[in-house]
Scaffold this motif. Structure first.
Motif, PDB file in Angstrom:
ATOM      1  N   ASN A 127     -82.139   2.121   5.612  1.00 20.76           N
ATOM      2  CA  ASN A 127     -81.929   0.823   4.982  1.00 20.76           C
ATOM      3  C   ASN A 127     -81.364  -0.123   6.035  1.00 20.76           C
ATOM      4  O   ASN A 127     -80.522   0.275   6.850  1.00 20.76           O
ATOM      5  CB  ASN A 127     -80.965   0.938   3.794  1.00 20.76           C
ATOM      6  CG  ASN A 127     -81.137  -0.201   2.797  1.00 20.76           C
ATOM      7  OD1 ASN A 127     -82.231  -0.745   2.635  1.00 20.76           O
ATOM      8  ND2 ASN A 127     -80.065  -0.571   2.134  1.00 20.76           N
ATOM      9  N   HIS A 128     -81.822  -1.364   6.013  1.00 23.76           N
ATOM     10  CA  HIS A 128     -81.340  -2.381   6.956  1.00 23.76           C
ATOM     11  C   HIS A 128     -81.394  -1.895   8.403  1.00 23.76           C
ATOM     12  O   HIS A 128     -80.489  -2.172   9.204  1.00 23.76           O
ATOM     13  CB  HIS A 128     -79.915  -2.813   6.598  1.00 23.76           C
ATOM     14  CG  HIS A 128     -79.795  -3.436   5.253  1.00 23.76           C
ATOM     15  ND1 HIS A 128     -80.383  -4.637   4.919  1.00 23.76           N
ATOM     16  CD2 HIS A 128     -79.151  -3.016   4.132  1.00 23.76           C
ATOM     17  CE1 HIS A 128     -80.113  -4.936   3.662  1.00 23.76           C
ATOM     18  NE2 HIS A 128     -79.376  -3.963   3.159  1.00 23.76           N
ATOM     19  N   TYR A 139     -72.726  21.457   2.024  1.00 28.79           N
ATOM     20  CA  TYR A 139     -73.413  20.666   3.039  1.00 28.79           C
ATOM     21  C   TYR A 139     -72.954  19.215   2.976  1.00 28.79           C
ATOM     22  O   TYR A 139     -72.617  18.700   1.911  1.00 28.79           O
ATOM     23  CB  TYR A 139     -74.930  20.734   2.826  1.00 28.79           C
ATOM     24  CG  TYR A 139     -75.439  22.155   2.783  1.00 28.79           C
ATOM     25  CD1 TYR A 139     -75.967  22.747   3.911  1.00 28.79           C
ATOM     26  CD2 TYR A 139     -75.344  22.911   1.606  1.00 28.79           C
ATOM     27  CE1 TYR A 139     -76.402  24.070   3.882  1.00 28.79           C
ATOM     28  CE2 TYR A 139     -75.777  24.225   1.566  1.00 28.79           C
ATOM     29  CZ  TYR A 139     -76.293  24.803   2.706  1.00 28.79           C
ATOM     30  OH  TYR A 139     -76.702  26.109   2.671  1.00 28.79           O
ATOM     31  N   ASN A 140     -72.983  18.573   4.119  1.00 27.87           N
ATOM     32  CA  ASN A 140     -72.670  17.147   4.189  1.00 27.87           C
ATOM     33  C   ASN A 140     -73.972  16.347   4.208  1.00 27.87           C
ATOM     34  O   ASN A 140     -74.827  16.568   5.070  1.00 27.87           O
ATOM     35  CB  ASN A 140     -71.870  16.840   5.447  1.00 27.87           C
ATOM     36  CG  ASN A 140     -71.449  15.382   5.517  1.00 27.87           C
ATOM     37  OD1 ASN A 140     -70.517  14.972   4.862  1.00 27.87           O
ATOM     38  ND2 ASN A 140     -72.155  14.590   6.315  1.00 27.87           N
ATOM     39  N   ILE A 141     -74.117  15.435   3.255  1.00 27.98           N
ATOM     40  CA  ILE A 141     -75.255  14.525   3.235  1.00 27.98           C
ATOM     41  C   ILE A 141     -74.729  13.105   3.405  1.00 27.98           C
ATOM     42  O   ILE A 141     -73.964  12.615   2.574  1.00 27.98           O
ATOM     43  CB  ILE A 141     -76.059  14.623   1.928  1.00 27.98           C
ATOM     44  CG1 ILE A 141     -76.613  16.040   1.735  1.00 27.98           C
ATOM     45  CG2 ILE A 141     -77.198  13.611   1.930  1.00 27.98           C
ATOM     46  CD1 ILE A 141     -77.373  16.221   0.433  1.00 27.98           C
ATOM     47  N   ALA A 142     -75.108  12.456   4.503  1.00 24.71           N
ATOM     48  CA  ALA A 142     -74.732  11.061   4.720  1.00 24.71           C
ATOM     49  C   ALA A 142     -75.651  10.169   3.901  1.00 24.71           C
ATOM     50  O   ALA A 142     -76.864  10.418   3.810  1.00 24.71           O
ATOM     51  CB  ALA A 142     -74.844  10.717   6.204  1.00 24.71           C
ATOM     52  N   THR A 143     -75.083   9.126   3.291  1.00 27.28           N
ATOM     53  CA  THR A 143     -75.883   8.262   2.421  1.00 27.28           C
ATOM     54  C   THR A 143     -75.662   6.795   2.773  1.00 27.28           C
ATOM     55  O   THR A 143     -74.564   6.402   3.180  1.00 27.28           O
ATOM     56  CB  THR A 143     -75.536   8.480   0.932  1.00 27.28           C
ATOM     57  OG1 THR A 143     -74.217   7.986   0.667  1.00 27.28           O
ATOM     58  CG2 THR A 143     -75.583   9.951   0.568  1.00 27.28           C
ATOM     59  N   ILE A 144     -76.716   6.006   2.617  1.00 32.95           N
ATOM     60  CA  ILE A 144     -76.563   4.555   2.708  1.00 32.95           C
ATOM     61  C   ILE A 144     -77.219   3.848   1.521  1.00 32.95           C
ATOM     62  O   ILE A 144     -76.900   2.692   1.243  1.00 32.95           O
ATOM     63  CB  ILE A 144     -77.113   3.975   4.029  1.00 32.95           C
ATOM     64  CG1 ILE A 144     -78.539   4.438   4.282  1.00 32.95           C
ATOM     65  CG2 ILE A 144     -76.209   4.338   5.197  1.00 32.95           C
ATOM     66  CD1 ILE A 144     -79.183   3.820   5.512  1.00 32.95           C
ATOM     67  N   LYS A 145     -78.114   4.541   0.845  1.00 30.86           N
ATOM     68  CA  LYS A 145     -78.679   3.969  -0.385  1.00 30.86           C
ATOM     69  C   LYS A 145     -79.176   5.120  -1.246  1.00 30.86           C
ATOM     70  O   LYS A 145     -80.368   5.287  -1.479  1.00 30.86           O
ATOM     71  CB  LYS A 145     -79.802   2.978  -0.086  1.00 30.86           C
ATOM     72  CG  LYS A 145     -80.092   2.060  -1.283  1.00 30.86           C
ATOM     73  CD  LYS A 145     -80.948   0.881  -0.903  1.00 30.86           C
ATOM     74  CE  LYS A 145     -81.079  -0.075  -2.084  1.00 30.86           C
ATOM     75  NZ  LYS A 145     -81.925  -1.246  -1.774  1.00 30.86           N
ATOM     76  N   ASP A 168     -72.032   5.324  -1.380  1.00 30.30           N
ATOM     77  CA  ASP A 168     -72.360   4.262  -0.432  1.00 30.30           C
ATOM     78  C   ASP A 168     -72.323   2.924  -1.152  1.00 30.30           C
ATOM     79  O   ASP A 168     -72.468   2.845  -2.376  1.00 30.30           O
ATOM     80  CB  ASP A 168     -73.720   4.507   0.226  1.00 30.30           C
ATOM     81  CG  ASP A 168     -74.835   4.775  -0.774  1.00 30.30           C
ATOM     82  OD1 ASP A 168     -75.142   3.864  -1.563  1.00 30.30           O
ATOM     83  OD2 ASP A 168     -75.390   5.879  -0.769  1.00 30.30           O
ATOM     84  N   VAL A 169     -72.079   1.882  -0.386  1.00 34.48           N
ATOM     85  CA  VAL A 169     -71.939   0.534  -0.952  1.00 34.48           C
ATOM     86  C   VAL A 169     -72.929  -0.394  -0.276  1.00 34.48           C
ATOM     87  O   VAL A 169     -72.954  -0.518   0.954  1.00 34.48           O
ATOM     88  CB  VAL A 169     -70.510  -0.007  -0.760  1.00 34.48           C
ATOM     89  CG1 VAL A 169     -70.428  -1.465  -1.206  1.00 34.48           C
ATOM     90  CG2 VAL A 169     -69.507   0.842  -1.538  1.00 34.48           C
TER      91      VAL A 169
END
Length: 543
Positions: free
Chosen positions: A266-267, A298-304, A422-423
């Motif tokens: 995203n972006h 597990y670690n999942i990074a999120t942005i959207k 995420d924001v």
């Protein structure tokens, strides 16, 4: 007016209070913040405007410290100043760890330690101060207190300021999770409308070397799925008569670890793939039996992130892993049959995948009493032995599995703390539009008044900013109801978060090497420039 010497002195006194996260020192830091607030004349006259907010069910009995500066009683518009007062430990300082919280001593002696070229150059320039917590993020509290004193003496705003210092950001954001319901209740009690939240952390980009400072909005998040695997025990000399939970767990790991299917874009930003954080079975001693239970998270990074879609993906991973485990066993049986000339006696498990919520509901039907009260008591005992929430989550899922009727092999999918949504900003929201407009004004002002180049970027890293705005039209309930530990040892205010929608940004301080022994803070930018940028921004918001 802004008194930079007073601001520096406050920073030194704030750093002196160690406040290592997850220790009783956090309480010491809260008392120091309260002490400094009461030195501001306004709060000497309005003592009830300084508040302690205890963190519910917290074994350390930590508190938030809040201060409300009412400048326009008839105006609801309010700016939130916030930040965390806890810091990471000082073991990295080695022989100098006893002075890591003394700004002047550590700045004077840090050169005794090995330093990379950039750190050494900054030290020798005389333009930086060192010490644990200087940049991350006690500069933010020294700045917030200076702003409170300035506006309490100068006025000039059509609005009010609410300052809240939170604990636990370096662990599980216990402070901000407690702050969200406080913000909602305080706004209702005082008829306030929050225009913006300003987080005075250091900006998190390694581009300051080109002379650019940053204002960041939007928050990267994280979600931690856990897969609890139940096998079918057998004696080690009859391995085909069972199902080793480690095999199920290994098949999950093969699918989750580094899987680009969970990456998001995203972006212009792409998240890293998931990383396995822990892979374990639950055998506590040696025996010749196969493992009945195993778990991994597990670690999942999120942005959207779309919560429903994410849960569907996680359940599919579990289903595919179970089938793959059975296929692996079939291959091994075929190989053994070829070798021995006859097939072995074998156990065959029917693939079964459940969510945490399903297991909880099945256990509740079997339990004669209030299951949640039982789990609270059980969780308290677990946390006394080991205060790590993730370990407690594994044991709680195991206990619930044992309490329900289905004792067949299965994989139970849950989410474990900490969870950071995420924001993404809402460009159609009126307050967000105002926030962005004021950012543009500050960028122009910084160039004209101070000769500083500022730029914006989205997705500040994982921080307390993540709890400021759950996206509208997104169903979080399926994820929230599968979050282990809520109201047991993890105070996750899901419903309150749905109400708390405040545009937030990091108008960042300039520091380097957060969490390292070379943590440092730039003098000129943080004491001469940044306070003026905050004045410009707040003035623009509350004209």
């Amino acid at each position: 007016m802004i008194d930079k010497q007073r601001m520096y002195d406050r920073l030194v006194r704030l750093v002196e209070a160690p406040s290592i996260s997850g220790t009783p020192d956090e309480i010491t830091a809260a008392r120091r913040i309260e002490e400094l607030l009461y030195e501001i004349p306004y709060f000497q006259e309005h003592k009830d405007a300084v508040m302690r907010i205890p963190v519910k069910n917290d074994p350390l009995q930590r508190e938030l410290v809040a201060a409300y500066l009412e400048l326009a009683p008839d105006c609801p518009d309010t700016v939130i100043l916030t930040g965390h007062y806890d810091v990471v430990d000082v073991d990295e300082y080695g022989p100098l760890k006893d002075i890591a919280f003394d700004v002047e001593k550590i700045t004077e002696q840090i050169g005794q330690l090995h330093m990379d070229e950039a750190s050494r150059a900054d030290l020798e320039s005389g333009e930086w101060i060192f010490g644990r917590g200087t940049a991350d993020m006690k500069i933010g509290h020294a700045l917030s207190m200076e702003l409170l004193q300035h506006y309490s003496e100068e006025g000039g705003l059509q609005g009010n300021i609410l300052y809240v210092a939170v604990c636990g950001e370096e662990t599980n954001s216990e402070g901000m999770l407690e702050a969200v319901p406080f913000f909602n209740a305080f706004a209702e009690q005082h008829n306030l409308h929050y225009k913006v939240m300003l987080l005075a952390e250091c900006f998190m980009l390694d581009k300051a070397e080109d002379g650019t400072m940053y204002i960041q909005y939007g928050g990267a998040g994280k979600v931690m799925p856990m897969f609890f695997c139940v096998g079918h025990a057998t004696h080690g000399e009859e391995p085909f008569l069972g199902l080793d939970a480690n095999l199920l767990n290994a098949e999950v790991y093969k699918r989750m670890h580094l899987d680009p299917e969970f990456c998001q874009q995203n972006h212009g930003v792409t998240t890293a793939p998931p990383a396995g954080l822990k892979l374990q079975d639950l055998k506590t001693n040696y025996s010749l039996s196969s493992s009945l239970y195993a778990a991994s998270y597990y670690n999942i990074a999120t942005i959207k992130m779309q919560p429903e879609e994410t849960m569907e993906k996680l359940l599919k991973v579990a289903e595919d892993a179970f089938r793959a485990a059975n296929e692996t066993i079939d291959e091994k049986i075929a190989g053994f049959t070829d070798f021995a000339g006859q097939p072995p006696a074998a156990y065959r498990a029917e693939p079964c995948v459940k969510t945490f919520r399903e297991i909880y509901e099945a256990a509740a039907k079997n339990y004669d009493g209030d299951l949640n009260e039982y789990l609270k008591s059980y969780a308290q005992e677990l946390m006394k032995v080991n205060p790590e929430m993730q370990d407690a989550c594994v044991k709680i899922v195991k206990r619930l599995y044992e309490m329900q009727d289905n004792n067949n092999p299965m994989i139970i999918v849950s989410i474990i703390p900490p969870y950071y949504p995420d924001v993404n900003i809402d460009p159609e929201d009126a307050d967000t539009k105002k926030m962005l407009q004021c950012i543009d004004e500050v960028i122009g002002y910084a160039a004209e008044k101070h000769g500083e180049k500022l730029a914006t970027s989205e997705y500040y890293g994982i921080s307390d900013l993540c709890y400021t705005w759950l996206a509208d039209g997104v169903n979080f309930d399926g994820l929230f109801e599968n979050l282990v530990g809520v109201n047991l040892f993890y105070n996750f205010p899901g419903e309150e978060m749905k109400k708390f929608k405040v545009p937030a940004l990091v108008l960042g301080a300039y520091g380097k090497d957060l969490h390292k022994y070379t943590e440092r803070l730039h003098k000129h930018y943080n004491f001469d420039v940044l306070p003026d940028l905050y004045l410009k921004y707040i003035d623009s918001i509350l004209k």
